[in-house]
Write a protein that holds these residues in place. Sequence first.
Motif, mmCIF file in Angstrom:
data_model
loop_
_atom_site.group_PDB
_atom_site.id
_atom_site.type_symbol
_atom_site.label_atom_id
_atom_site.label_comp_id
_atom_site.label_asym_id
_atom_site.label_seq_id
_atom_site.Cartn_x
_atom_site.Cartn_y
_atom_site.Cartn_z
ATOM 1 N N UNK A 69 37.243 -34.648 65.909
ATOM 2 C CA UNK A 69 38.241 -34.922 64.955
ATOM 3 C C UNK A 69 37.583 -36.252 64.289
ATOM 4 N N UNK A 70 37.727 -35.984 62.703
ATOM 5 C CA UNK A 70 37.273 -36.992 61.894
ATOM 6 C C UNK A 70 38.303 -37.423 60.870
ATOM 7 N N UNK A 71 38.439 -38.861 60.752
ATOM 8 C CA UNK A 71 39.305 -39.172 59.527
ATOM 9 C C UNK A 71 38.570 -39.815 58.513
ATOM 10 N N UNK A 72 38.644 -39.359 57.074
ATOM 11 C CA UNK A 72 37.935 -40.053 55.987
ATOM 12 C C UNK A 72 38.838 -41.060 55.724
ATOM 13 N N UNK A 73 37.931 -42.504 55.329
ATOM 14 C CA UNK A 73 38.734 -43.481 54.990
ATOM 15 C C UNK A 73 39.390 -43.440 53.688
ATOM 16 N N UNK A 74 40.664 -44.056 53.382
ATOM 17 C CA UNK A 74 41.211 -43.896 51.982
ATOM 18 C C UNK A 74 40.954 -45.272 51.510
ATOM 19 N N UNK A 75 40.505 -46.509 52.144
ATOM 20 C CA UNK A 75 40.487 -47.643 51.419
ATOM 21 C C UNK A 75 39.051 -47.765 50.577
ATOM 22 N N UNK A 76 38.422 -46.828 50.747
ATOM 23 C CA UNK A 76 37.245 -47.010 49.706
ATOM 24 C C UNK A 76 37.522 -46.076 48.340
ATOM 25 N N UNK A 77 38.531 -45.928 47.952
ATOM 26 C CA UNK A 77 38.852 -45.150 46.734
ATOM 27 C C UNK A 77 38.961 -43.928 47.011
ATOM 28 N N UNK A 78 39.308 -42.843 45.994
ATOM 29 C CA UNK A 78 39.377 -41.685 46.121
ATOM 30 C C UNK A 78 37.736 -40.831 46.064
ATOM 31 N N UNK A 79 37.700 -39.884 47.035
ATOM 32 C CA UNK A 79 36.419 -39.190 46.689
ATOM 33 C C UNK A 79 36.625 -37.830 47.536
ATOM 34 N N UNK A 80 35.866 -36.945 47.022
ATOM 35 C CA UNK A 80 35.672 -35.345 47.628
ATOM 36 C C UNK A 80 34.411 -35.160 48.137
ATOM 37 N N UNK A 81 34.583 -34.535 49.577
ATOM 38 C CA UNK A 81 33.035 -34.201 49.985
ATOM 39 C C UNK A 81 33.094 -32.419 50.020
ATOM 40 N N UNK A 82 32.069 -31.953 49.390
ATOM 41 C CA UNK A 82 32.055 -30.275 49.472
ATOM 42 C C UNK A 82 31.015 -30.037 50.408
ATOM 43 N N UNK A 83 31.392 -29.212 51.377
ATOM 44 C CA UNK A 83 30.657 -29.027 52.580
ATOM 45 C C UNK A 83 30.218 -27.456 52.320
ATOM 46 N N UNK A 84 29.004 -26.923 51.762
ATOM 47 C CA UNK A 84 28.603 -25.807 51.651
ATOM 48 C C UNK A 84 27.058 -25.539 52.457
ATOM 49 N N UNK A 85 27.147 -24.479 53.057
ATOM 50 C CA UNK A 85 25.886 -23.793 53.381
ATOM 51 C C UNK A 85 25.250 -25.191 54.494
ATOM 52 N N UNK A 86 24.222 -25.899 54.070
ATOM 53 C CA UNK A 86 23.535 -26.839 54.813
ATOM 54 C C UNK A 86 23.372 -28.153 54.097
ATOM 55 N N UNK A 87 24.447 -28.132 53.118
ATOM 56 C CA UNK A 87 24.521 -29.569 52.362
ATOM 57 C C UNK A 87 25.966 -30.323 52.358
ATOM 58 N N UNK A 88 25.849 -31.447 51.921
ATOM 59 C CA UNK A 88 27.064 -32.112 51.680
ATOM 60 C C UNK A 88 26.996 -32.921 50.438
ATOM 61 N N UNK A 89 28.077 -32.754 49.589
ATOM 62 C CA UNK A 89 27.971 -33.272 48.359
ATOM 63 C C UNK A 89 29.387 -34.065 48.203
ATOM 64 N N UNK A 90 29.149 -35.597 47.931
ATOM 65 C CA UNK A 90 30.267 -36.404 47.543
ATOM 66 C C UNK A 90 30.387 -36.606 46.384
ATOM 67 N N UNK A 91 31.729 -36.646 45.498
ATOM 68 C CA UNK A 91 31.799 -36.983 44.329
ATOM 69 C C UNK A 91 32.817 -38.129 44.226
ATOM 70 N N UNK A 92 32.706 -39.142 43.792
ATOM 71 C CA UNK A 92 33.619 -40.246 43.434
ATOM 72 C C UNK A 92 33.287 -41.110 42.152
ATOM 73 N N UNK A 93 34.387 -41.190 41.553
ATOM 74 C CA UNK A 93 34.310 -41.502 40.210
ATOM 75 C C UNK A 93 33.433 -40.744 39.266
ATOM 76 N N UNK A 94 32.567 -41.435 38.705
ATOM 77 C CA UNK A 94 31.573 -40.511 37.936
ATOM 78 C C UNK A 94 30.051 -40.461 38.394
ATOM 79 N N UNK A 95 30.057 -40.743 39.944
ATOM 80 C CA UNK A 95 28.741 -40.576 40.492
ATOM 81 C C UNK A 95 28.664 -39.303 41.686
ATOM 82 N N UNK A 96 27.828 -39.040 42.201
ATOM 83 C CA UNK A 96 27.613 -38.053 42.925
ATOM 84 C C UNK A 96 26.478 -38.207 43.918
ATOM 85 N N UNK A 97 26.660 -37.771 45.249
ATOM 86 C CA UNK A 97 25.765 -38.167 46.285
ATOM 87 C C UNK A 97 25.473 -36.814 46.968
ATOM 88 N N UNK A 98 24.407 -36.650 47.598
ATOM 89 C CA UNK A 98 23.967 -35.422 48.181
ATOM 90 C C UNK A 98 23.369 -35.730 49.522
#
Length: 130
Positions: A69-98
């Motif tokens: 079980x994992x809990x994503x933190x809420x104190x770092x602002x709103x973000x979404x992580x997309x999990x697909x095939x073999x990669x993770x993509x995080x989008x927060x604000x106007x930035x994106x990380x993979x």
Amino acid sequence: MDNKGFISIEYLFSLFILVIIALGVLFYASSTIESSLNIEDAVTHRLILDDVANQISQVNSNGVGYSKCIRLPSDKGYFEITVERNSLTMEYGDKKGETLMMFANLDSEYKLISGKSYLITKTDEGIVIS
């Protein structure tokens, strides 16, 4: 200032130069502080992304029926992580990380949202995130 109370032109000119230098230093300092805050924000979100990838890889490397079980933190602002095939993509604000997960090959696409808890389970069909 002379003994009659008048300010000389040289004094006004040197005061003007000092004000310009002080404003330049303040501008440089504010841009440096803003840059360091940007770097801190990017590193924080990158650590979250790497932690989620590590948790999924741990579940994948263990046997069928293993879950975590994992809990994503809420104190770092709103973000979404997309999990697909073999990669993770995080989008927060106007930035994106993979980041990539080498041996985890998920069949479905999942969206993980900050502040929520998720259960990662290894089944016969693969990894399931609920």
